[in-house]
Design a protein around this motif. Structure first.
Motif, short mmCIF file in Angstrom:
data_model
loop_
_atom_site.label_atom_id
_atom_site.label_comp_id
_atom_site.label_asym_id
_atom_site.label_seq_id
_atom_site.Cartn_x
_atom_site.Cartn_y
_atom_site.Cartn_z
N ALA A 149 7.91 1.28 -7.02
CA ALA A 149 7.92 2.60 -6.38
C ALA A 149 8.02 3.71 -7.42
CB ALA A 149 9.10 2.69 -5.41
N GLY A 150 7.24 4.77 -7.20
CA GLY A 150 7.29 5.92 -8.08
C GLY A 150 8.54 6.77 -7.87
N ALA A 151 8.65 7.82 -8.67
CA ALA A 151 9.86 8.65 -8.64
C ALA A 151 10.06 9.32 -7.29
CB ALA A 151 9.77 9.71 -9.75
N ALA A 152 8.98 9.60 -6.57
CA ALA A 152 9.10 10.30 -5.28
C ALA A 152 9.29 9.34 -4.11
CB ALA A 152 7.87 11.17 -5.05
N THR A 153 9.34 8.04 -4.38
CA THR A 153 9.42 7.04 -3.31
C THR A 153 10.73 6.26 -3.41
OG1 THR A 153 7.02 6.80 -3.23
CG2 THR A 153 8.32 5.00 -2.30
N THR A 154 11.41 6.13 -2.29
CA THR A 154 12.65 5.36 -2.20
C THR A 154 12.42 4.18 -1.26
OG1 THR A 154 14.00 7.34 -2.52
CG2 THR A 154 15.11 5.43 -1.56
N VAL A 155 12.81 2.99 -1.68
CA VAL A 155 12.64 1.77 -0.88
C VAL A 155 14.02 1.24 -0.49
CG1 VAL A 155 11.67 -0.56 -0.77
CG2 VAL A 155 10.49 1.23 -2.08
N ILE A 156 14.27 1.10 0.81
CA ILE A 156 15.53 0.52 1.29
C ILE A 156 15.21 -0.55 2.33
CG2 ILE A 156 16.82 2.67 0.90
CD1 ILE A 156 16.81 3.00 4.02
N ARG A 157 16.22 -1.37 2.65
CA ARG A 157 16.01 -2.43 3.63
C ARG A 157 16.11 -1.93 5.07
NH1 ARG A 157 15.32 -7.52 2.79
NH2 ARG A 157 15.77 -8.53 0.79
N HIS A 158 17.10 -1.09 5.35
CA HIS A 158 17.43 -0.79 6.74
C HIS A 158 18.17 0.54 6.80
CE1 HIS A 158 17.92 -1.78 10.93
NE2 HIS A 158 19.24 -1.81 10.87
N ILE B 49 0.84 -1.20 0.00
CA ILE B 49 0.00 0.00 0.00
C ILE B 49 0.87 1.25 0.00
CG2 ILE B 49 -1.63 1.33 1.38
CD1 ILE B 49 -2.78 -1.37 2.36
N ALA B 50 1.94 1.23 0.78
CA ALA B 50 2.78 2.42 0.93
C ALA B 50 3.43 2.84 -0.37
CB ALA B 50 3.85 2.15 1.99
N VAL B 51 3.93 1.90 -1.18
CA VAL B 51 4.62 2.29 -2.41
C VAL B 51 3.66 2.86 -3.44
CG1 VAL B 51 6.55 0.70 -2.09
CG2 VAL B 51 4.53 -0.05 -3.38
N ASP B 52 2.35 2.59 -3.30
CA ASP B 52 1.37 3.16 -4.22
C ASP B 52 0.81 4.50 -3.74
OD1 ASP B 52 1.58 1.00 -5.94
OD2 ASP B 52 -0.09 -0.10 -5.02
N ALA B 53 1.10 4.88 -2.51
CA ALA B 53 0.59 6.14 -1.97
C ALA B 53 1.36 7.32 -2.53
CB ALA B 53 0.67 6.13 -0.44
N ARG C 203 10.50 -6.43 -5.81
CA ARG C 203 9.24 -6.05 -6.46
C ARG C 203 8.77 -4.68 -5.98
NH1 ARG C 203 7.87 -11.62 -5.71
NH2 ARG C 203 6.71 -11.12 -3.81
N LEU C 204 8.92 -4.43 -4.67
CA LEU C 204 8.51 -3.12 -4.14
C LEU C 204 9.36 -2.01 -4.73
CD1 LEU C 204 8.06 -4.12 -0.39
CD2 LEU C 204 6.23 -3.41 -1.94
N ARG C 205 10.66 -2.22 -4.82
CA ARG C 205 11.53 -1.20 -5.41
C ARG C 205 11.13 -0.91 -6.86
NH1 ARG C 205 17.82 -2.08 -4.12
NH2 ARG C 205 17.83 -0.11 -5.26
N ALA C 206 10.79 -1.96 -7.60
CA ALA C 206 10.43 -1.78 -9.00
C ALA C 206 9.11 -1.02 -9.15
CB ALA C 206 10.33 -3.14 -9.69
#
Length: 438
Positions: free
Chosen positions: A281-290, A249-253, A276-279
């Protein structure tokens, strides 16, 4: 002074991080409170524990691990039966504690570990004069579930016999497990609430997993105007093993205007799910592990979405960052009970995962950024309280030992040595035994 802390570590990083925070607090405050140097061991069974640093003079001991399974636990990796693994863990724990002879032994949540593996070790250390403490989160589960768990380990009376004190890491004005029945009367009589373990928590350490970034790097994104650091909102999922639904949900917000969105999945999220989440994610969203400093990241965010784990919320409440808590569904009722108790106390907002989607989350972000939350009415001083409780408990041990020594020394007699001085009792016995032997 030597201290040992134990966590069984079957799922997530919560037990590890709670005991680690206690170790830093004890190392910081106990020397001044007792006049003695302090060192210790943290006994755990997650290999990820060693990613987190410890105070000088402290170290990790990592046992072969377990993982939840239908009806109980199974070995995480070792080719062994659960009975064999339990025997191995029990023998290792007993050997470690026998060699170290701690004066204080703190057990996190499960009084006798997995399958009773701690029972002999607790009897052993108590025989050496060690004080034992059962440390509990403020929320355990529904009273009926917890009652069955107490009975499974021999009943609350047996647990009470094995521990000198019970420390409840929470604020009873928010949630009191003694009044709900989660901590039954036999244990409640030995229980004291410490406040949440919130203030002065340590950073997550300098030895970090792949995909980790420093908080200073993540918050140093200067916007196009060059005016300063670009504000951000944050979604964090604790260890990450069960955060996939919220992360999706978060990566689509949509983050609020002028903000970016940082999603920290946790190091235990499945690699394929993370990618999959990183792929997505939009331009304004960054996904990291830790991140090496989650408390600092939470404090720097303009709004936070998180799950309802104890450590995540303890760190959150040391800030004024507005928060939406979306508790984990299933496994235990612990997270929903905590989330909605804190919401009732005005410390957070809370929603179930069923009532959340990307649009609802986007609206919540837009509404809450720039509106700090006052949490000054919550007791957050647990990491200052615990060292004082520990100092008092160990001081009681020394007082009792001194009384035993004092009572064991007999009154002087008229017998004298060649110098005219009455010999000590043990010396008199030795001389008489030696004379008889000659």
């Amino acid at each position: 002074m030597r201290i040992a802390l134990f966590s069984h570590d079957s799922l997530g990083l919560g037990h590890i991080r709670r005991n680690r925070a206690l170790a830093f607090a004890l190392a910081r405050d106990l020397p001044a409170l007792t006049g003695r140097e302090v060192s210790g061991l943290l006994i755990a069974s997650s290999p990820e524990a060693t990613r987190f640093d410890l105070p000088d003079g402290w170290d990790w001991v990592i046992l072969p691990g377990v993982t939840p399974a239908p009806g109980g636990y199974v070995p995480r990796a070792l080719a062994s039966s659960m009975q064999g693994l339990r025997a191995l863990r029990a023998a290792a724990i007993s050997a470690i504690l026998d060699q170290q002879r701690p004066e204080l032994f703190i057990v996190d949540r499960h009084p006798f570990g997995i399958g009773g593996e701690l029972a002999d070790a607790i009897d052993q250390v108590r025989g050496h004069g060690c004080r034992t403490v059962l440390g509990l989160r403020e929320v355990l589960d529904t009273p009926s579930v917890i009652s069955a768990e107490w009975e499974k380990v021999g009943g609350s009376a047996r647990v009470a016999e094995s521990f000198d004190e019970v420390w409840i890491y929470g604020d009873p004005d928010v949630y009191d497990p003694r009044s709900t029945g989660e901590v039954p009367a036999a244990l409640a009589a030995k229980a004291v609430t410490t406040g949440y373990l919130s203030q002065d928590r340590p950073d997550d350490g300098s030895v970090l997993p792949a995909g980790t970034e420093a908080a200073s790097d993540l918050t140093a994104d200067v916007d196009s105007s060059g005016a300063g650091t670009r504000p951000f909102v944050l979604t964090c999922l604790g260890g990450g093993s069960d955060g996939g639904s919220l992360a999706s949900i978060a990566v689509d917000a949509e983050p609020p205007d002028g903000h970016r969105h940082l999603v920290v999945t946790g190091p235990q999220m499945d690699t394929e799910e993370f990618e999959r989440l990183r792929a997505r994610a939009g331009a304004a969203t960054t996904v990291i592990r830790h991140c090496d400093d989650m408390p600092g990241l939470v404090a720097a965010a303009d709004a936070v979405v998180c799950m309802g784990g104890y450590n995540t919320l303890a760190e959150l409440m040391a800030t004024d960052t507005p928060a939406l808590v979306v508790p984990r569904k299933g496994h235990r009722a612990e997270q929903p009970r905590r989330a909605f108790a804190l919401a009732a106390a005005g410390a957070v907002d809370a929603l179930t995962i069923e009532s959340l989607d990307a649009d609802v989350l986007s609206e919540w972000f837009a509404d809450r950024v720039g509106r700090p939350t006052d949490r000054s009415h919550i007791d957050l001083t647990g990491l200052a309280t615990v060292p004082r409780l520990a100092a008092d408990l160990v001081a009681d041990t020394h007082a009792e030992a001194s009384a035993l020594v004092r009572d064991a020394v007999p009154a002087p007699t008229t017998s004298t040595t060649a110098t005219g001085t009455a010999p000590p009792a043990r010396l008199r016995i030795t001389l008489e035994e030696t004379s008889h032997a000659v």
